[in-house]
Design an enzyme around this catalytic site. Structure first.
Site, PDB file in Angstrom:
ATOM      1  N   ASP A  68      49.507  48.585  35.218  1.00  0.00           N
ATOM      2  CA  ASP A  68      49.029  49.375  34.080  1.00  0.00           C
ATOM      3  C   ASP A  68      48.584  50.764  34.526  1.00  0.00           C
ATOM      4  O   ASP A  68      48.445  51.028  35.731  1.00  0.00           O
ATOM      5  CB  ASP A  68      47.867  48.652  33.370  1.00  0.00           C
ATOM      6  CG  ASP A  68      46.882  47.996  34.336  1.00  0.00           C
ATOM      7  OD1 ASP A  68      46.857  48.378  35.517  1.00  0.00           O
ATOM      8  OD2 ASP A  68      46.145  47.108  33.910  1.00  0.00           O
ATOM      9  N   ASN A 137      35.971  39.845  30.861  1.00  0.00           N
ATOM     10  CA  ASN A 137      36.255  39.288  29.527  1.00  0.00           C
ATOM     11  C   ASN A 137      37.564  38.487  29.511  1.00  0.00           C
ATOM     12  O   ASN A 137      38.056  38.131  28.450  1.00  0.00           O
ATOM     13  CB  ASN A 137      36.332  40.414  28.482  1.00  0.00           C
ATOM     14  CG  ASN A 137      37.499  41.367  28.726  1.00  0.00           C
ATOM     15  OD1 ASN A 137      38.216  41.246  29.716  1.00  0.00           O
ATOM     16  ND2 ASN A 137      37.698  42.314  27.832  1.00  0.00           N
ATOM     17  N   HIS A 139      40.586  39.529  30.608  1.00  0.00           N
ATOM     18  CA  HIS A 139      41.860  40.261  30.493  1.00  0.00           C
ATOM     19  C   HIS A 139      42.669  40.180  31.791  1.00  0.00           C
ATOM     20  O   HIS A 139      42.104  40.062  32.876  1.00  0.00           O
ATOM     21  CB  HIS A 139      41.655  41.727  30.051  1.00  0.00           C
ATOM     22  CG  HIS A 139      41.088  42.652  31.072  1.00  0.00           C
ATOM     23  ND1 HIS A 139      40.240  43.693  30.755  1.00  0.00           N
ATOM     24  CD2 HIS A 139      41.250  42.745  32.419  1.00  0.00           C
ATOM     25  CE1 HIS A 139      39.926  44.366  31.840  1.00  0.00           C
ATOM     26  NE2 HIS A 139      40.520  43.807  32.866  1.00  0.00           N
ATOM     27  N   GLU A 144      43.824  42.798  26.523  1.00  0.00           N
ATOM     28  CA  GLU A 144      42.467  42.389  26.195  1.00  0.00           C
ATOM     29  C   GLU A 144      42.506  41.133  25.324  1.00  0.00           C
ATOM     30  O   GLU A 144      43.569  40.781  24.779  1.00  0.00           O
ATOM     31  CB  GLU A 144      41.767  43.532  25.445  1.00  0.00           C
ATOM     32  CG  GLU A 144      41.674  44.837  26.239  1.00  0.00           C
ATOM     33  CD  GLU A 144      40.674  44.785  27.394  1.00  0.00           C
ATOM     34  OE1 GLU A 144      40.260  43.696  27.817  1.00  0.00           O
ATOM     35  OE2 GLU A 144      40.310  45.883  27.886  1.00  0.00           O
TER      36      GLU A 144
HETATM   37  C1  F6R Z   1      44.122  46.455  37.193  1.00  0.00           C
HETATM   38  C2  F6R Z   1      44.051  45.610  36.007  1.00  0.00           C
HETATM   39  C3  F6R Z   1      42.820  44.889  35.592  1.00  0.00           C
HETATM   40  C4  F6R Z   1      41.905  44.513  36.757  1.00  0.00           C
HETATM   41  C5  F6R Z   1      40.635  43.845  36.232  1.00  0.00           C
HETATM   42  C6  F6R Z   1      39.664  43.527  37.343  1.00  0.00           C
HETATM   43  O1  F6R Z   1      45.414  46.978  37.340  1.00  0.00           O
HETATM   44  O2  F6R Z   1      45.015  45.504  35.323  1.00  0.00           O
HETATM   45  O3  F6R Z   1      43.186  43.723  34.877  1.00  0.00           O
HETATM   46  O4  F6R Z   1      42.585  43.643  37.615  1.00  0.00           O
HETATM   47  O5  F6R Z   1      40.012  44.683  35.311  1.00  0.00           O
HETATM   48  O6  F6R Z   1      39.178  44.724  37.889  1.00  0.00           O
HETATM   49  P1  F6R Z   1      38.297  44.731  39.223  1.00  0.00           P
HETATM   50  O7  F6R Z   1      39.194  44.261  40.301  1.00  0.00           O
HETATM   51  O8  F6R Z   1      37.907  46.171  39.410  1.00  0.00           O
HETATM   52  O9  F6R Z   1      37.150  43.814  38.970  1.00  0.00           O
END
Ligand code: F6R
Length: 265
Positions: A68, A137, A139, A144
């Site tokens: 993303d 959450n 995702h 989301e």
């Molecule tokens: C990153 C992504 C998100 C993260 C998630 C966890 O490319 O798509 O889904 O993997 O938000 O983020 P961290 O690792 O910072 O806790």
């Protein structure tokens, strides 16, 4: 059911995940890797680099696709996922910057960005292994809660919890982008192998819901239960609310040595 590995620390979990990933890369000369941004995989990318060197595994033919990208930041903006991946993944592994593909987010590209990104993934032969983190959450990517489990790469809106969780990277919380272009859940499920990493108490409930809860768009991470080949690497804190511990592997137990994906010279 996912193969769930619970390590005594995030450091051990990261090193084991790097081994599992390299084991696959070594088996296929032209490998396509899906990469996640965020804090979680950063140490694992460093382990990938050192283990690849130790075991003489060539990464020069690797093709990488990001999960993303934020809408509204230039790719050169240090807060963009493009910059973060160039820094934490491309540079660390000594790759050519052109080996990494990130969704286009310039305003003029937004209507076709998702379709174009999916075409480039298909042209690369599909993703062999997708690395995933998980949001507090639930995702995955920036899909989301409420996202269709069949969704494709598209513009998504970030949840307030996600914007709050990611505010540490921005001077003002209002600066956190509202939108992303993200691989869809349906896109992610097409990767041949999913490797999910989660560390820390903040991920405890998302992990319990993703692994042991019902498959529901209320927890996008629960979609991993629909995939035939998933490996999950956790530390003790993120695994704390899992009930079925008897089915999971504790990395502090000796049985880890015999796993099929441990690297040998
Ligand atoms: C990153 C992504 C998100 C993260 C998630 C966890 O490319 O798509 O889904 O993997 O938000 O983020 P961290 O690792 O910072 O806790």
């Amino acid at each position: 059911m996912a193969e769930v590995v619970i390590a005594e620390s995030r450091e051990v979990a990261s090193a084991l995940a790097a081994e599992a990933i390299l084991h696959q890369i070594r088996s296929k000369p032209k490998f396509t890797l899906g990469v996640a941004t965020g804090d979680t995989p950063v140490a694992m990318y460093r382990d990938l680099a050192s283990l690849a060197e130790e075991f003489g595994i060539d990464l020069q033919n690797l093709n990488a696709f990001a999960l993303d990208e934020y809408v509204g930041l230039e790719p050169t903006d240090p807060r963009s996922f493009s910059s973060a991946l160039q820094e934490n993944f491309v540079k660390v592994l000594g790759l050519d910057p052109a080996q990494l593909h990130v969704p286009q987010v310039a305003a003029c590209n937004l209507s076709t960005s998702g379709r174009d990104f999916e075409r480039s993934i298909a042209a690369a032969g599909g993703i062999d292994l997708q690395i995933l983190g998980i949001g507090s959450n639930g995702h995955i990517g920036f899909n989301e809660p409420g996202s269709s489990l069949a969704s494709r790469t598209r513009v998504t809106m970030l949840a307030d919890t996600t914007r709050r969780d990611n505010a540490v990277f921005f001077a003002e919380s209002e600066d956190v982008p509202q939108h992303s272009v993200s691989q869809g859940i349906g896109t992610i499920l097409e990767a041949r192998h999913l490797v999910l990493l989660a560390f820390g108490v903040k991920k405890e409930s998302a992990i319990a819901a993703a692994i042991e809860g019902p498959v529901t768009s209320a927890c996008p991470g629960s979609a991993i239960q629909l995939h035939p080949w998933v490996t999950v690497f956790l530390d003790r804190e993120s695994a704390n609310s899992l009930q079925e511990k008897d089915y999971y592997l504790g990395a502090w137990e000796n049985k880890m040595e015999s796993l099929s994906w441990r690297l040998s010279p």
